[in-house]
Motif scaffolding. Structure first.
Motif, PDB file in Angstrom:
ATOM      1  N   CYS A  69       0.817  -1.223   0.000  1.00  0.00           N
ATOM      2  CA  CYS A  69       0.000   0.000   0.000  1.00  0.00           C
ATOM      3  C   CYS A  69       0.846   1.266   0.000  1.00  0.00           C
ATOM      4  N   MET A  70       1.813   1.356   0.906  1.00  0.00           N
ATOM      5  CA  MET A  70       2.619   2.584   0.960  1.00  0.00           C
ATOM      6  C   MET A  70       3.488   2.734  -0.283  1.00  0.00           C
ATOM      7  N   THR A  71       4.092   1.638  -0.730  1.00  0.00           N
ATOM      8  CA  THR A  71       4.927   1.709  -1.927  1.00  0.00           C
ATOM      9  C   THR A  71       4.118   2.147  -3.136  1.00  0.00           C
ATOM     10  N   GLU A  72       2.967   1.522  -3.360  1.00  0.00           N
ATOM     11  CA  GLU A  72       2.135   1.884  -4.505  1.00  0.00           C
ATOM     12  C   GLU A  72       1.580   3.301  -4.355  1.00  0.00           C
ATOM     13  N   GLY A  73       1.246   3.691  -3.119  1.00  0.00           N
ATOM     14  CA  GLY A  73       0.725   5.036  -2.903  1.00  0.00           C
ATOM     15  C   GLY A  73       1.732   6.109  -3.262  1.00  0.00           C
ATOM     16  N   ILE A  74       3.007   5.859  -2.991  1.00  0.00           N
ATOM     17  CA  ILE A  74       4.049   6.825  -3.340  1.00  0.00           C
ATOM     18  C   ILE A  74       4.351   6.786  -4.831  1.00  0.00           C
ATOM     19  N   TYR A 178       9.023   5.696   5.269  1.00  0.00           N
ATOM     20  CA  TYR A 178       9.374   4.592   4.377  1.00  0.00           C
ATOM     21  C   TYR A 178      10.732   3.997   4.735  1.00  0.00           C
ATOM     22  N   LEU A 179      11.692   4.857   5.069  1.00  0.00           N
ATOM     23  CA  LEU A 179      13.009   4.350   5.459  1.00  0.00           C
ATOM     24  C   LEU A 179      12.933   3.592   6.777  1.00  0.00           C
ATOM     25  N   LEU A 180      12.134   4.099   7.731  1.00  0.00           N
ATOM     26  CA  LEU A 180      11.931   3.380   8.994  1.00  0.00           C
ATOM     27  C   LEU A 180      11.293   2.019   8.749  1.00  0.00           C
ATOM     28  N   ALA A 181      10.284   1.992   7.876  1.00  0.00           N
ATOM     29  CA  ALA A 181       9.606   0.729   7.562  1.00  0.00           C
ATOM     30  C   ALA A 181      10.571  -0.253   6.909  1.00  0.00           C
ATOM     31  N   VAL A 217      12.072   5.170  -3.989  1.00  0.00           N
ATOM     32  CA  VAL A 217      11.202   6.112  -3.286  1.00  0.00           C
ATOM     33  C   VAL A 217      11.991   7.321  -2.805  1.00  0.00           C
ATOM     34  N   MET A 218      13.169   7.091  -2.253  1.00  0.00           N
ATOM     35  CA  MET A 218      14.005   8.192  -1.781  1.00  0.00           C
ATOM     36  C   MET A 218      14.379   9.120  -2.930  1.00  0.00           C
ATOM     37  N   ASN A 219      14.755   8.567  -4.066  1.00  0.00           N
ATOM     38  CA  ASN A 219      15.108   9.358  -5.234  1.00  0.00           C
ATOM     39  C   ASN A 219      13.916  10.167  -5.738  1.00  0.00           C
ATOM     40  N   GLN A 220      12.738   9.539  -5.747  1.00  0.00           N
ATOM     41  CA  GLN A 220      11.536  10.231  -6.226  1.00  0.00           C
ATOM     42  C   GLN A 220      11.184  11.417  -5.334  1.00  0.00           C
TER      43      GLN A 220
END
Length: 233
Positions: A69-74, A178-181, A217-220
């Motif tokens: 969910c979080m990955t797709e949401g970002i 996201y990094l914590l997860a 995600v970090m790059n985006q």
């Protein structure tokens, strides 16, 4: 000698061939993050065998919350490889909000299952770095959702901070979450439960696959929200 200042876009200074190679590598990274996020969720759901115990629901819920969910949401907001590239920006933002709200709900459900499992088994809580960082991740997820609500309803809430600044706070908090997860999930694969199921080369593959989506995600987020570097000439 004339001097002026301009903002430098990502990939500036590359030749045409190098620029297109850079673009396609970014797209491949985003597509890879999609595949890895969905694949990890499926694999963890299978090996956890949900329904066999209270604990079995915990890894399934957490992988569904953060890997899916979080990955797709970002990635919905990515310009390189969104699965909904044909949708308008407004529709993507709504789906992003839905995915992040779903992340918080599923993650909270996963927390309830692990608390219930340890309580029934008579085991102590918060005895590992995985559990401590898991709580920190869940708290940060809640704060990230709060910032998102502030961005959407900034006028209704009459907030003094301008919307661009609220968006920056929201994106920064999202990156931290996201990094914590990612770190929390990496610690999970070091657990006795996981290593009893997955070991050897497959374990190292899991570890490497967890890192790629975090890098994408970090790059985006950094490219989309941090101020662009000024180039003086």
């Amino acid at each position: 000698m004339r001097s002026d200042v301009e903002y430098s876009p990502v990939g500036e200074g590359l030749g045409l061939r190098e620029f297109w190679l850079y673009v396609w590598l970014r797209r491949a990274g985003v597509i890879g993050a999609h595949v890895i996020g969905q694949g990890l969720t499926l694999v963890i759901s299978v090996i956890s065998r949900p329904g066999t115990s209270l604990f079995s629901w915990h890894p399934m819920c957490m992988s569904a919350a953060y890997c899916l969910c979080m990955t797709e949401g970002i990635l919905l907001l990515s310009a390189e490889g969104s699965l909904l590239c044909f949708k308008s920006r407004k529709a993507k933002v709504r789906l992003h909000w839905f995915c992040q709200a779903l992340t918080l709900i599923i993650a909270t459900t996963g927390l309830c299952f692990i608390v219930a499992s340890k309580t029934v088994s008579g085991l102590p809580h918060l005895t590992s770095w995985h559990s401590v960082l898991g709580i920190c991740t869940l708290v940060a997820t809640f704060l990230q959702v709060v910032f998102g609500v502030c961005v959407i309803f900034s006028k209704l809430l009459r907030l003094s901070a301008p919307p661009p600044r609220l968006k920056l706070y929201h994106a920064t908090c999202g990156l931290v979450v996201y990094l914590l997860a990612t770190v929390t999930i990496v610690l999970a694969i070091f657990s006795d439960w996981f290593q009893a199921i997955v070991s050897g080369v497959m374990w190292w593959i899991f570890l490497l696959l967890l890192i790629l989506p975090a890098l994408v995600v970090m790059n985006q987020i950094i490219n989309a929200h941090l101020p662009r570097r000024k180039v003086t000439r």
